[in-house]
Motif scaffolding. Structure first.
Motif, short mmCIF file in Angstrom:
data_model
loop_
_atom_site.label_atom_id
_atom_site.label_comp_id
_atom_site.label_asym_id
_atom_site.label_seq_id
_atom_site.Cartn_x
_atom_site.Cartn_y
_atom_site.Cartn_z
N SER A 132 0.53 -1.26 -0.09
CA SER A 132 -0.02 0.25 -0.04
C SER A 132 0.65 1.29 0.01
CB SER A 132 -0.88 -0.13 1.15
OG SER A 132 -0.22 0.09 2.31
N LEU A 133 2.20 1.14 0.50
CA LEU A 133 3.06 2.41 0.36
C LEU A 133 3.65 2.65 -1.12
CD1 LEU A 133 5.20 2.55 3.63
CD2 LEU A 133 2.83 3.72 2.97
N LEU A 134 3.48 3.78 -1.71
CA LEU A 134 4.39 4.12 -2.93
C LEU A 134 5.61 3.90 -2.71
CD1 LEU A 134 3.98 5.35 -5.66
CD2 LEU A 134 4.58 7.44 -4.80
N HIS A 135 6.30 3.22 -3.41
CA HIS A 135 7.59 2.93 -3.48
C HIS A 135 8.31 4.23 -4.30
CE1 HIS A 135 11.24 -0.04 -4.57
NE2 HIS A 135 11.52 0.96 -3.81
N ALA A 136 8.42 5.30 -3.45
CA ALA A 136 8.92 6.44 -4.02
C ALA A 136 10.46 6.59 -4.24
CB ALA A 136 8.57 7.59 -3.03
N PRO A 137 10.98 6.92 -5.34
CA PRO A 137 12.19 7.13 -5.88
C PRO A 137 12.96 8.41 -4.98
CG PRO A 137 11.05 8.16 -7.66
CD PRO A 137 10.17 7.40 -6.55
N ASN B 215 15.82 14.26 -15.23
CA ASN B 215 16.28 13.89 -16.39
C ASN B 215 15.92 12.66 -16.67
OD1 ASN B 215 17.90 12.01 -14.68
ND2 ASN B 215 19.63 13.54 -14.46
N GLU B 216 16.15 11.98 -17.99
CA GLU B 216 15.93 10.77 -18.51
C GLU B 216 16.19 9.59 -17.26
OE1 GLU B 216 13.46 9.95 -20.59
OE2 GLU B 216 13.22 12.36 -20.73
N ILE B 217 17.06 10.05 -16.89
CA ILE B 217 17.70 8.43 -15.85
C ILE B 217 16.85 8.59 -14.58
CG2 ILE B 217 19.48 7.93 -14.16
CD1 ILE B 217 21.55 9.06 -16.05
N GLN B 218 16.35 9.79 -14.18
CA GLN B 218 15.45 9.80 -13.10
C GLN B 218 13.92 9.34 -13.48
OE1 GLN B 218 15.26 13.14 -10.53
NE2 GLN B 218 17.36 12.81 -9.81
N ARG B 219 13.65 9.76 -14.71
CA ARG B 219 12.53 9.38 -15.30
C ARG B 219 12.32 7.79 -15.33
NH1 ARG B 219 8.26 11.75 -17.70
NH2 ARG B 219 9.29 13.85 -17.44
N GLN B 220 13.26 7.35 -15.97
CA GLN B 220 13.32 5.77 -16.05
C GLN B 220 13.38 5.16 -14.77
OE1 GLN B 220 13.39 3.90 -18.86
NE2 GLN B 220 13.15 2.29 -17.66
N ARG B 221 14.10 5.65 -13.83
CA ARG B 221 13.92 5.20 -12.18
C ARG B 221 12.63 5.23 -11.86
NH1 ARG B 221 15.24 1.99 -8.43
NH2 ARG B 221 15.73 2.84 -6.66
N CYS B 222 11.63 5.98 -12.33
CA CYS B 222 10.13 5.97 -11.81
C CYS B 222 9.64 4.89 -12.32
CB CYS B 222 9.72 7.43 -12.27
SG CYS B 222 10.01 8.61 -11.51
N LEU B 223 9.89 4.70 -13.67
CA LEU B 223 9.08 3.55 -14.29
C LEU B 223 9.63 2.19 -13.89
CD1 LEU B 223 9.84 4.87 -17.91
CD2 LEU B 223 7.68 4.95 -16.66
N ASP B 224 10.79 1.99 -13.69
CA ASP B 224 11.53 0.82 -13.13
C ASP B 224 11.03 0.41 -11.72
OD1 ASP B 224 13.14 0.63 -15.33
OD2 ASP B 224 14.92 1.21 -14.28
N MET B 225 10.50 1.63 -10.82
CA MET B 225 9.95 1.26 -9.63
C MET B 225 8.24 1.18 -9.54
SD MET B 225 12.20 3.96 -7.56
CE MET B 225 11.72 3.50 -5.71
N GLY B 226 7.82 0.97 -10.94
CA GLY B 226 6.44 0.96 -11.17
C GLY B 226 5.68 2.02 -11.01
N ILE B 227 6.18 3.35 -11.31
CA ILE B 227 5.21 4.54 -11.44
C ILE B 227 5.09 4.65 -12.87
CG2 ILE B 227 5.29 6.97 -10.95
CD1 ILE B 227 6.83 6.16 -8.47
#
Length: 320
Positions: free
Chosen positions: A110-115, A235-247
């Motif tokens: 239930s907790l967002l896996h926040a980057p 940047n795109e690295i952080q954006r991809q990090r969000c995607l990798d964490m399910g966001i």
């Protein structure tokens, strides 16, 4: 969750006590290491099956309380855990106020896996729940909060972190006639303060850490307040990090329910140094300290409590 409350509070107390010998010693890394070890050790004594969703970093960055680490005895309910052994490590090192140790917990999944990146945030108390939006100008939000709180805009107090990035926000708040309350660090306690009659804060606004946003959102969900956030990948690295964490939509506005999806949750904080929410540790006799904590659970009759205990300091030679 309420049946584990006492032990979770005890975990934050142990972390605060472990950090105390380092207050004002200009050494934030040993302070953080001591608090992290103490917090982890106590969590592993508790009968629950926990997973760190927000912690000290990835496995290769943090030896303890890393994201994905399993904590608890493995016997008991499955729970997501968010921790910050010291929120305000620089404050502890400098001997300045507002440093806390904090834990939040909720049902598994239930907790967002926040980057670990910036998040735009806005937080208000229960009377203004449902009245705010990050998608409108701050002036519109202040009008809505003033009406909900039964105040004039000129009576509102808005907490903003003292950072150059907030210059425009501060001017926009001041143009409405509302008061800007500046703070240096630890926006979690200011978010909690919006829900407490004892502290006169009507709103918290600005940009801060995303993990801290999730932790604060847990407290606000229990206390009946409201919180919205928007991740700000640089940047795109952080954006991809969000995607990798399910966001899947990193730019989407996150509502309170997106950050913590369960009502069955818990929040606790213990003061290390004096702050707006909690008093710092006070030395006593026989190598002991007085510790103050705040916690809130989803049990209505308890709602939130301040508790004080006396704890033994670590062995004198353990922090030389």
């Amino acid at each position: 969750m309420s049946e584990l409350a006492t032990e979770f509070v005890k975990a934050t107390q142990q972390a605060a006590v472990a950090a105390y010998p380092w207050v004002g010693k200009q050494r934030k890394n040993p302070a953080d290491a001591a608090a992290t070890e103490a917090l982890r050790n106590h969590l592993n004594l508790i009968d629950f099956t926990g997973e760190i969703k927000i912690g000290e970093g990835e496995m290769d960055e943090a030896p303890m309380l890393f994201i994905g680490e399993k904590v608890g005895t493995g016997s008991g309910p499955e729970i997501d855990i968010a921790v910050d052994p010291i929120d305000g490590t620089a404050l502890v090192a400098a001997g300045k106020g507002n440093a806390i140790t904090v834990i939040a917990a909720a049902d598994s999944g239930s907790l967002l896996h926040a980057p670990d990146m910036y998040m735009e945030k806005i937080a208000v108390g229960p009377k203004a729940k449902g009245k705010i939006s990050l998608e409108v100008p701050i002036g519109d939000n202040l009008k809505a909060v003033a009406a909900a709180n039964g105040k004039k805009i000129t009576e509102l107090r808005v907490a903003v972190q003292k950072r150059p990035r907030h210059a425009e926000l501060m001017m926009a708040v001041q143009r409405t006639g509302a008061e800007v309350v500046l703070f240096s660090d630890v926006d979690i306690t200011l978010a909690v303060a919006t829900c407490l009659d004892e502290i006169d804060i009507d709103m918290v606004a600005g940009v801060g850490g995303a993990p801290e946003g999730v932790i604060g959102a847990v407290a606000l969900r229990i206390l009946g307040g409201d919180f919205q956030g928007k991740l700000l990948p640089k940047n795109e690295i952080q954006r991809q990090r969000c995607l990798d964490m399910g966001i899947s939509e990193p730019d989407r506005m996150l509502l309170l329910e997106d950050l913590v999806a369960s009502d069955n949750c818990f929040f606790a904080a213990t003061g290390i140094t004096d702050g707006i929410l909690l008093r710092g540790l006070i030395p006593g006799d026989e190598h002991k300290v007085r510790v103050q904590s705040f916690y809130t659970t989803n049990v209505p009759e308890k709602h939130y409590q301040f508790v004080e205990v006396e704890e033994q300091l670590p062995h004198r030679h353990s922090f030389k």
